[in-house]
Design a protein around this motif. Structure first.
Motif, PDB file in Angstrom:
ATOM      1  N   VAL A 169       0.854  -1.181   0.000  1.00 36.40           N
ATOM      2  CA  VAL A 169       0.000   0.000   0.000  1.00 36.40           C
ATOM      3  C   VAL A 169       0.893   1.236   0.000  1.00 36.40           C
ATOM      4  O   VAL A 169       1.711   1.415   0.897  1.00 36.40           O
ATOM      5  CB  VAL A 169      -0.937   0.007   1.225  1.00 36.40           C
ATOM      6  N   VAL A 170       0.752   2.075  -1.006  1.00 34.78           N
ATOM      7  CA  VAL A 170       1.659   3.206  -1.187  1.00 34.78           C
ATOM      8  C   VAL A 170       0.957   4.546  -0.950  1.00 34.78           C
ATOM      9  O   VAL A 170       1.353   5.312  -0.073  1.00 34.78           O
ATOM     10  CB  VAL A 170       2.286   3.175  -2.599  1.00 34.78           C
ATOM     11  N   ARG A 171      -0.088   4.822  -1.704  1.00 34.72           N
ATOM     12  CA  ARG A 171      -0.758   6.111  -1.619  1.00 34.72           C
ATOM     13  C   ARG A 171      -1.944   6.045  -0.665  1.00 34.72           C
ATOM     14  O   ARG A 171      -2.494   4.959  -0.407  1.00 34.72           O
ATOM     15  CB  ARG A 171      -1.200   6.553  -3.014  1.00 34.72           C
ATOM     16  N   PRO A 172      -2.349   7.202  -0.110  1.00 31.37           N
ATOM     17  CA  PRO A 172      -3.410   7.181   0.912  1.00 31.37           C
ATOM     18  C   PRO A 172      -4.692   6.488   0.464  1.00 31.37           C
ATOM     19  O   PRO A 172      -5.303   5.742   1.249  1.00 31.37           O
ATOM     20  CB  PRO A 172      -3.637   8.672   1.199  1.00 31.37           C
ATOM     21  N   ARG A 255       1.034  -4.774  -5.734  1.00 29.80           N
ATOM     22  CA  ARG A 255       0.451  -3.455  -5.538  1.00 29.80           C
ATOM     23  C   ARG A 255      -0.754  -3.359  -6.453  1.00 29.80           C
ATOM     24  O   ARG A 255      -0.621  -3.185  -7.662  1.00 29.80           O
ATOM     25  CB  ARG A 255       1.435  -2.334  -5.837  1.00 29.80           C
ATOM     26  N   SER A 256      -1.911  -3.503  -5.873  1.00 28.84           N
ATOM     27  CA  SER A 256      -3.139  -3.475  -6.670  1.00 28.84           C
ATOM     28  C   SER A 256      -3.625  -2.046  -6.847  1.00 28.84           C
ATOM     29  O   SER A 256      -3.572  -1.232  -5.920  1.00 28.84           O
ATOM     30  CB  SER A 256      -4.229  -4.292  -5.977  1.00 28.84           C
ATOM     31  N   GLY A 260      -5.049   4.962  -9.364  1.00 25.38           N
ATOM     32  CA  GLY A 260      -5.944   5.957  -8.797  1.00 25.38           C
ATOM     33  C   GLY A 260      -7.189   5.359  -8.173  1.00 25.38           C
ATOM     34  O   GLY A 260      -7.447   4.149  -8.258  1.00 25.38           O
ATOM     35  N   LEU A 261      -7.964   6.216  -7.528  1.00 26.12           N
ATOM     36  CA  LEU A 261      -9.155   5.767  -6.814  1.00 26.12           C
ATOM     37  C   LEU A 261     -10.160   5.118  -7.754  1.00 26.12           C
ATOM     38  O   LEU A 261     -10.809   4.122  -7.397  1.00 26.12           O
ATOM     39  CB  LEU A 261      -9.800   6.954  -6.091  1.00 26.12           C
ATOM     40  N   GLY A 262     -10.298   5.643  -8.971  1.00 25.27           N
ATOM     41  CA  GLY A 262     -11.242   5.063  -9.919  1.00 25.27           C
ATOM     42  C   GLY A 262     -10.888   3.632 -10.262  1.00 25.27           C
ATOM     43  O   GLY A 262     -11.773   2.775 -10.372  1.00 25.27           O
ATOM     44  N   SER A 266     -13.191   0.346  -9.516  1.00 23.94           N
ATOM     45  CA  SER A 266     -13.568  -0.557 -10.608  1.00 23.94           C
ATOM     46  C   SER A 266     -13.088  -1.979 -10.337  1.00 23.94           C
ATOM     47  O   SER A 266     -13.814  -2.951 -10.575  1.00 23.94           O
ATOM     48  CB  SER A 266     -12.983  -0.050 -11.927  1.00 23.94           C
ATOM     49  N   GLY A 267     -11.853  -2.103  -9.842  1.00 31.68           N
ATOM     50  CA  GLY A 267     -11.303  -3.431  -9.595  1.00 31.68           C
ATOM     51  C   GLY A 267     -12.049  -4.184  -8.518  1.00 31.68           C
ATOM     52  O   GLY A 267     -12.423  -5.350  -8.695  1.00 31.68           O
ATOM     53  N   TRP A 268     -12.304  -3.529  -7.388  1.00 34.91           N
ATOM     54  CA  TRP A 268     -13.021  -4.212  -6.314  1.00 34.91           C
ATOM     55  C   TRP A 268     -14.492  -4.404  -6.664  1.00 34.91           C
ATOM     56  O   TRP A 268     -15.118  -5.366  -6.227  1.00 34.91           O
ATOM     57  CB  TRP A 268     -12.877  -3.448  -5.002  1.00 34.91           C
ATOM     58  N   THR A 269     -15.043  -3.493  -7.471  1.00 37.72           N
ATOM     59  CA  THR A 269     -16.426  -3.690  -7.931  1.00 37.72           C
ATOM     60  C   THR A 269     -16.539  -4.991  -8.702  1.00 37.72           C
ATOM     61  O   THR A 269     -17.503  -5.757  -8.537  1.00 37.72           O
ATOM     62  CB  THR A 269     -16.864  -2.510  -8.816  1.00 37.72           C
ATOM     63  N   LYS A 270     -15.556  -5.252  -9.553  1.00 39.51           N
ATOM     64  CA  LYS A 270     -15.579  -6.484 -10.351  1.00 39.51           C
ATOM     65  C   LYS A 270     -15.471  -7.726  -9.475  1.00 39.51           C
ATOM     66  O   LYS A 270     -16.105  -8.745  -9.731  1.00 39.51           O
ATOM     67  CB  LYS A 270     -14.433  -6.469 -11.364  1.00 39.51           C
ATOM     68  N   ASN A 271     -14.671  -7.622  -8.414  1.00 39.80           N
ATOM     69  CA  ASN A 271     -14.306  -8.821  -7.664  1.00 39.80           C
ATOM     70  C   ASN A 271     -15.208  -9.147  -6.485  1.00 39.80           C
ATOM     71  O   ASN A 271     -15.510 -10.317  -6.236  1.00 39.80           O
ATOM     72  CB  ASN A 271     -12.872  -8.683  -7.142  1.00 39.80           C
TER      73      ASN A 271
END
Length: 396
Positions: A169-172, A255-256, A260-262, A266-271
């Motif tokens: 986890v890198v960015r806030p 690093r998933s 960016g936030l979008g 989108s990624g977690w929405t799919k999964n």
């Protein structure tokens, strides 16, 4: 004679309920996460190393591939070949792959009834010759001794070896993945001390012999599955082959959603909603209990603090403020212990757990609507059609 406890017991009931619910949530998570096993940390190099072929399905992964390919080149023992399956990329995926010395195999459009990732994995497996296949997502990175650990587990167990990578986890905004990571491993049932109620695997890192993959039906057996990793685990189980899962910690990281936030949404929405539907009923119930108690404590503690500080909102708040505060601390500290095993999450992801919990709620609700109502989500420029097993199209 008046009963001295007569007026006290009704006041204690809310506090007792809070204590019981928190203890039940902690017990449920302990049951399903009691065996967060890792790869052998000091695995010795096998005396006889099989020929290992690495297959990486990739679509627009120019940013992620260099780190993965550097880590694969540093593996000890070394791999026999590295094949990156270019699944219709429009960026420099192919050029980055060739610059790293790996082989690029362009994937034709998936045939009818195939998801994008299953087809890319099938094409990659067909293009390699190693006795052992190591299938990796493009955003994974392996430590030099990771392959030795994978091979040691495979030598003992056979079948399919699967690793859920440690989340870098890198960015806030990436801290908002906290609950998704815990829910994914908890609902999988893969880390109980007793055999899981159903097979499960994690797609970012899979190792298997070619012969076992063929015995399980290969990716053809999961060609129309959105959750191809879970479906592949089920195919191995049907073939009488074991499935062994581990968490990555220092050996396998990822690093998933660095875009960016979008991209994260989108990624977690799919999964996430599709993943929930594949979990066993008992695991689903335990996970729902665990998440629900976090919601109850978040709301109850905040209301009790407002009442204690302002004297307002008494009609909403119930229970003792000390009990709610203790419940908050207990859940936050327990969440901390889990997140430290799963990713490099910062202190506020667990101390201020309602923040990532709210993100989980919003994304899960969005995923549920798209999955159950629209029957379609979008990921990396492709629609994921969820209407039926033969009409789906999905991407890496």
């Amino acid at each position: 004679m008046s009963d001295p406890l007569g007026g006290l017991l009704p006041d204690l009931v809310p506090d007792l309920v809070v204590v019981v619910l928190v203890l039940a949530a902690l017990a449920a998570s302990h049951w399903f996460l009691a065996d967060l096993r890792t790869l052998p940390p000091t695995a010795a190099r096998p005396a006889r190393t099989p020929a290992v072929s690495v297959v990486v399905p990739a679509r627009d992964e120019e940013a992620s591939l260099p780190a993965l390919l550097r880590s694969v080149a540093a593996l000890d023992p070394p791999v026999a070949e590295v094949v990156v399956v270019d699944d219709g990329s429009v960026d420099a995926t192919a050029a980055v792959t060739r610059a790293a010395g790996a082989v690029v195999v362009p994937a034709p459009a998936p045939p009818p009834g195939w998801t994008g990732k299953a087809w890319a994995c099938h094409v990659g497996a067909e293009a390699t010759s190693g006795d052992v296949l190591l299938l990796l997502d493009a955003d994974t990175v392996l430590a030099p001794d990771a392959l030795a650990g994978l091979l040691e587990v495979h030598a003992r167990r056979g079948g399919l070896v699967s690793v859920q990578p440690f989340h870098r986890v890198v960015r806030p905004y990436e801290q908002l993945s906290a609950y998704f990571n815990v829910v994914a491993v908890m609902a999988s049932s893969a880390f109980t001390r007793r055999p899981a109620t159903g097979p499960m695997a994690f797609g970012p890192c899979l190792l298997t012999s070619r012969s076992d993959l063929l015995s399980a039906g290969g990716h053809r057996a999961v060609r129309d599955e959105i959750l191809d990793d879970a479906a592949l685990a089920a195919a191995y189980t049907r073939a009488g082959l074991p499935v062994t899962c581990a968490v990555g910690e220092t050996a396998v990281t990822m690093r998933s959603y660095p875009g960016g936030l979008g991209q994260l949404v989108s990624g977690w929405t799919k999964n996430i909603a599709s993943g929930a539907s594949s979990a066993s009923p008992f695991a689903t119930l335990a996970t729902v209990l665990w998440v629900s108690v976090h919601h109850a404590v978040a709301v109850g503690a905040v209301l009790s603090w407002i009442l204690a500080l302002t004297g307002r909102g008494g009609w909403l708040a119930t229970g003792d403020v000390a009990v709610w505060t203790t419940a908050w601390v207990a859940l936050a500290w327990h969440l901390r212990s889990l997140l430290r095993r799963l990713g490099s999450f910062r202190w506020w992801a667990w101390a201020l757990f309602p923040v990532p919990l709210l993100a989980f709620d919003l994304v899960f609700a969005r995923s549920a609507v798209l999955t159950l109502v629209r029957r379609s989500v979008r990921w990396r420029g492709r629609d994921v059609d969820l209407r039926g097993p033969r009409s789906r199209e999905e991407v890496v």
